[in-house]
Design a protein around this motif. Structure first.
Motif, PDB file in Angstrom:
ATOM      1  N   SER A   1      13.777  46.217  62.451  1.00 42.33           N
ATOM      2  CA  SER A   1      14.329  45.849  63.755  1.00 42.33           C
ATOM      3  C   SER A   1      14.890  44.435  63.721  1.00 42.33           C
ATOM      4  O   SER A   1      15.926  44.157  64.325  1.00 42.33           O
ATOM      5  CB  SER A   1      13.263  45.946  64.839  1.00 42.33           C
ATOM      6  OG  SER A   1      12.802  47.262  64.956  1.00 42.33           O
TER       7      SER A   1
ATOM      8  N   GLN B   1      14.777  49.664  70.028  1.00 41.73           N
ATOM      9  CA  GLN B   1      13.453  50.278  69.999  1.00 41.73           C
ATOM     10  C   GLN B   1      12.712  49.930  71.298  1.00 41.73           C
ATOM     11  O   GLN B   1      12.079  50.776  71.895  1.00 41.73           O
ATOM     12  CB  GLN B   1      12.707  49.716  68.787  1.00 41.73           C
ATOM     13  CG  GLN B   1      11.340  50.272  68.540  1.00 41.73           C
ATOM     14  CD  GLN B   1      10.741  49.678  67.281  1.00 41.73           C
ATOM     15  OE1 GLN B   1      11.205  48.652  66.778  1.00 41.73           O
ATOM     16  NE2 GLN B   1       9.709  50.302  66.760  1.00 41.73           N
TER      17      GLN B   1
ATOM     18  N   ASP C   1      17.805  52.335  66.675  1.00 41.91           N
ATOM     19  CA  ASP C   1      16.474  51.925  66.227  1.00 41.91           C
ATOM     20  C   ASP C   1      15.457  52.889  66.834  1.00 41.91           C
ATOM     21  O   ASP C   1      15.122  52.785  68.010  1.00 41.91           O
ATOM     22  CB  ASP C   1      16.202  50.479  66.660  1.00 41.91           C
ATOM     23  CG  ASP C   1      15.009  49.879  65.929  1.00 41.91           C
ATOM     24  OD1 ASP C   1      14.283  50.633  65.249  1.00 41.91           O
ATOM     25  OD2 ASP C   1      14.815  48.651  66.036  1.00 41.91           O
TER      26      ASP C   1
ATOM     27  N   GLY D   1       7.268  46.972  66.726  1.00 39.26           N
ATOM     28  CA  GLY D   1       6.976  48.080  67.631  1.00 39.26           C
ATOM     29  C   GLY D   1       5.813  48.942  67.160  1.00 39.26           C
ATOM     30  O   GLY D   1       4.898  49.256  67.922  1.00 39.26           O
TER      31      GLY D   1
END
Ligand SMILES: Nc1ncnc2c1ncn2[C@@H]1O[C@H](COP(=O)(O)OP(=O)(O)OP(=O)(O)O)[C@@H](O)[C@H]1O
Ligand SMILES: [Mg+2]
Lengths: 341, 514
Positions: B55, B97, B176, B418
């Protein structure tokens, strides 16, 4: 948390721009900025009388500022410091005749507690309106400020008026519930101790209690409350009770330490300044007394400018505004530079 | 594989080239000397374990972060983005994300935001509706442009985020983890559209922990580990196991199959005629009755927005039901409605669907994030006084037990990747030996190794007598784990029936039945 060096830089930059902007206005008024700043700083920080007065003003600013900080931590915008201060003061004066017969420290203690309760009741009402009906606390507190002001106007001409019924002021509170003078030849009274104790208590509450933790959780992200099982309505009411209570306490302290009776303009209009006090302290209770002192300088400096430098006192408001703006601007800049995105 | 589609031309020059990109956060090196090229018309896959730096790298391309070192070349020219707006102007779009939607605005306003085509002062929402509505139709998803994003479920937010990115017709689209909460049909619709766009020379980068996403749609894959690219490969002729080996560096043990029940199952939750309304008054759950048993995994599936989110919120004490009864067969339970804190004390834990909205405090340290759901425990809260030391120690233990990649217990939640945030939530919720586990998309955003780990944990707790209510968009996951399955459609619950007595087709059919 940000680095100490960053904070120091922030401070220096604030001071520089704070000096520069009002200087233009002073020049425009045909006076010397140097003389003006000399008068302002010289009197408030370098004379005994001046500094004592700064401390006197910092006492209520600290108490109300702590109240604002509590509410803001929970994401609640309590703009009602003035009204809560007035109601706290009225409540404690109303019961003062009975408290006067109590043994010395006890009566005074009750006087302060009643002040807290009065302001707290008004705050809790706001919290309840918000929790129950979703009422906007900013609007409600501002409106209640006017209500409180009207209430004051009425009680000092009606139920609490002095026995002769001539002047628009209340009877004087019994000497046994007065806050003693702390520093000879000044107006600094034992309310200073109250403010310091309140600061420390709040620090402990924020750092070490489950209540303080819940408050910061809902202040950070209200939507986690149902997931974490935090009763956010109850927390809001509790918080407004404490927040309003601290303003009410400030009212009682002002009466017991300075005025000894209610009159039309005793409230001093600290409410809005207290918001700036709390924000500049970044809602950290330990920093509140220091930002309160800074704003105390403005209050006292206004008079000094007028008297000693012949500069109209509204210039102090320009300085005050510049300080707040500078703080906000640099804070935003620092955040942008340091916040990881 | 991608048969029948034109091969992207690796001739000429790449659309995007990264040269020696490096980025550190404090002492964490999130990216180290990364080289990458993406060609027009190519769909490039990026794989890597949680916290590998995927990310971060994509945020650098999309202008959200600026690299410490390295160069970005777009069509052979060096570019330097100082904001996502710059990158968007250069034709780079990204589906994040962590969704970047504004909760207080409507879907249409979110799509219009920052896109000059829909006007600057006055928004031309009618033409937006028409154009984006058509796009949604080709994707095969329904959107209500007038709903506030705050009222959307995660799956719905994901769709809006995808629509927003696609509506800007980027030259390079970065996805993402776009499929973590999509159903199989939505997933296929998305990839069909992307393949179409790629044919028209749009370049796409996909990050996904679902290896099928990569295997079925990409021609090349890049694998990252600890900030560096450790492998790149053409996918032709490779299978799932090859990818697992590339990501993890070794073979994974097979997921434990469901062992036979040891104990006779007893009910843990009985739900009778439960009705739940949404905040706006509409009926979300319409008279549900079922039981969750001990020693079982009860799968709940359904197309997102059919009431399963509200069902879970009612079972976990987040909202009060409009009518009906939920009874918890737990020691010390009282009559009447119980809030989430009381239920947790009784032994019910909850992994919520919308992590960001409900389960974490992004700007607070991990310790506060942990304490948040354990505030009722004596260990941490002695008559209203916090024991910070104890919290700190517990968090340190949880971090190492779940291999959460974080600088320490005092790191802010937002500093975690995440997948590591999700791991932390799991570690926190599993911490007090729950009897009932209500888990929505528990493996969302986790890497293959961690998914296997979490599934093993769940199966272990099931074997020890816990009842697990598993909500998943991924039917495959339900089929691998669940003993029984129930389907929610239009607020009504169908089942539960034993997984062995039904088929994927039946369940898929029920999901869309009205
Ligand atoms: N804002 C930040 N501040 C500090 N550290 C960060 C920040 N953002 C990311 N990191 C760290 O950088 C590393 C890479 O994070 P990144 O989000 O890029 O991982 P990822 O590959 O996307 O993982 P996941 O699959 O879990 O999403 C992690 O160790 C993470 O903790
Ligand atoms: Mg990531």
């Amino acid at each position: 948390m940000k680095s100490v060096r960053g904070d120091l830089m922030l401070g220096v930059l604030i001071l520089l721009s704070v000096a520069a902007v009002p200087a233009l206005f002073i020049l425009a008024a045909g006076k010397s900025p140097v003389a003006a700043y000399g008068a302002l700083i010289g009197y408030t920080l370098a004379t005994f009388n001046g500094f004592a007065e700064v401390v006197v003003h910092a006492i209520p600013l600290t108490l109300i500022g702590l109240g604002v900080a509590v509410a803001f931590r929970g994401g609640i915008f309590n703009i009602g410091g003035d009204g809560q201060l007035i109601v706290g003061a009225i409540a404690s004066v109303a019961v003062a005749p009975w408290l006067g017969r109590m043994p010395v420290p006890l009566g005074l203690l009750c006087f302060l507690v009643v002040g807290f309760a009065g302001g707290g009741a008004l705050g809790a009402l706001v919290g309840w309106l918000r929790a129950r009906f979703g009422a906007n606390e900013i609007i409600v507190t501002i409106m209640l400020n006017y209500v409180a002001l009207q209430l004051l106007t009425w009680v000092i001409r009606g139920p609490l008026q002095e026995p002769m019924r001539i002047f628009p002021q209340s009877f004087a509170i019994p000497a046994t519930v007065e806050l003693p003078v702390l520093v000879a030849n000044s107006r600094i009274h034992a309310g200073l101790i109250v403010a310091v104790v309140a600061t420390l208590v709040l620090f402990v509450v924020f750092r070490h209690t489950a209540y303080g933790f819940r408050l910061s959780v809902i202040g950070e992200n209200r939507s986690v409350a149902p997931f974490a099982g935090i009763n956010d309505r109850r927390t809001i009411v509790q918080t407004m009770l404490i927040s309003g209570g601290l303003a009410g306490l400030a009212g009682a302290v002002e009466i017991a330490g300075i005025h000894h009776k209610l009159q039309d303009d005793f409230a001093g209009g600290y409410g809005l300044a207290a918001i700036a006090v709390a924000l500049m302290a970044r809602l950290n209770p330990l920093a509140v007394p220091f930002t309160a002192l800074l704003f105390g300088v403005f209050y006292v400096g206004a008079g000094a400018l007028q008297r000693d430098a012949g500069i109209p006192f509204p210039i102090v408001w320009i300085i005050e505004g510049t300080v707040i703006f500078a703080f906000l601007a640099y804070d935003a800049l620092m955040h942008r530079a340091t916040a990881p995105r | 594989m991608v048969e029948g589609r034109p091969v992207p031309s690796y001739a000429g020059r790449p659309l995007l080239e990264l040269v020696g990109i490096g980025k550190s956060f404090g002492r964490t090196a999130a990216n180290r000397d990364v080289h990458l090229d993406v060609w027009p018309g190519e769909i490039l896959g990026i794989l890597g374990e949680n916290g590998a730096g995927k990310s971060t790298l994509m945020n650098i391309i999309a202008g959200l972060l600026s690299p410490d070192v390295g160069k970005i070349l777009l069509n052979g020219e060096t570019v330097r983005f100082s904001s996502p707006r710059d990158a968007a102007a250069a034709g780079i779009g990204m589906v994040h994300q962590h969704f970047k939607l504004i909760g207080s605005l409507t879907v249409a306003e979110n799509i219009a935001l920052g896109d000059a085509r829909w006007g600057r002062g006055m928004l031309r929402l009618t033409s937006l509706r028409k154009e984006v509505g058509a796009l949604a139709a080709t994707l095969g998803v329904a959107v209500d442009f007038d709903r506030r994003v705050d009222d959307l479920t995660v799956g719905e937010q994901q769709r809006v985020e995808i629509l927003r990115a696609l509506s800007r017709r980027p030259r390079l689209l970065i996805l993402d983890e776009p499929t973590a909460v999509l159903t199989q049909d939505e997933r296929l619709g998305l990839f069909r559209l992307i393949a179409d766009l790629a044919e028209r020379r749009m370049a796409v980068i996909i990050i996904s922990h679902k290896l099928e996403d990569i295997l079925e749609n990409c021609r090349r894959v890049v694998v990252m580990r600890q900030g560096s690219v450790v492998d790149r490969a053409h996918l032709a002729g490779r299978n799932r196991a090859d990818l697992v080996r590339m990501v993890v560096g070794e073979d994974l043990p097979a997921v434990v199959g469901s062992p036979e029940r040891a104990v006779a199952a007893a009910p843990l939750i009985t739900v009778e005629n439960l009705t739940v309304r949404r905040a706006n008054g509409t009926l979300a759950v319409d008279g549900a009755s079922f039981a969750l048993l001990s020693n079982e995994v009860l799968g709940v599936c359904g197309v997102d927005g059919n009431g399963q989110s509200e069902l879970i919120q009612a079972l976990t004490g987040m909202v009060q039901p409009a009518s009906g009864r939920v009874h918890y067969h737990l020691q010390g339970v009282r009559d009447g409605w119980q809030d989430a804190a009381m239920l947790r004390r009784l032994g019910l834990c909850h992994i919520p669907e919308d992590r960001h909205r409900h389960a974490i405090l992004a700007d607070l340290p991990l310790t506060a994030n942990y304490l948040m759901t354990h505030l009722g425990r004596r260990e941490f809260n002695w008559r209203g006084w916090l024991r910070r030391r104890a919290v700190h120690d517990r968090v340190a233990a949880a971090i190492s037990a779940f291999e959460v990649r974080a600088p320490g217990p005092h790191a802010r939640m937002a500093e975690l990747s995440g997948g590591n945030q999700q791991k932390f939530v799991l570690a926190r919720e599993f911490a007090c030996a729950p009897r009932i586990i209500v888990a929505a998309h528990p493996t969302r955003g986790l890497d293959v190794r961690t998914i296997a780990f979490v599934r093993r944990q769940l199966m272990r707790m099931r074997a020890e007598g816990a009842g697990i209510l598993l909500l998943s968009a991924d039917l495959q996951e339900i089929w691998e784990m669940a003993d029984r399955v129930a389907v929610m459609a239009a607020g009504r619950i169908r089942g539960p029936v034993a997984v062995s007595e039904t088929t994927l087709q039946d369940v898929g059919h029920w999901m869309t039945a009205r």
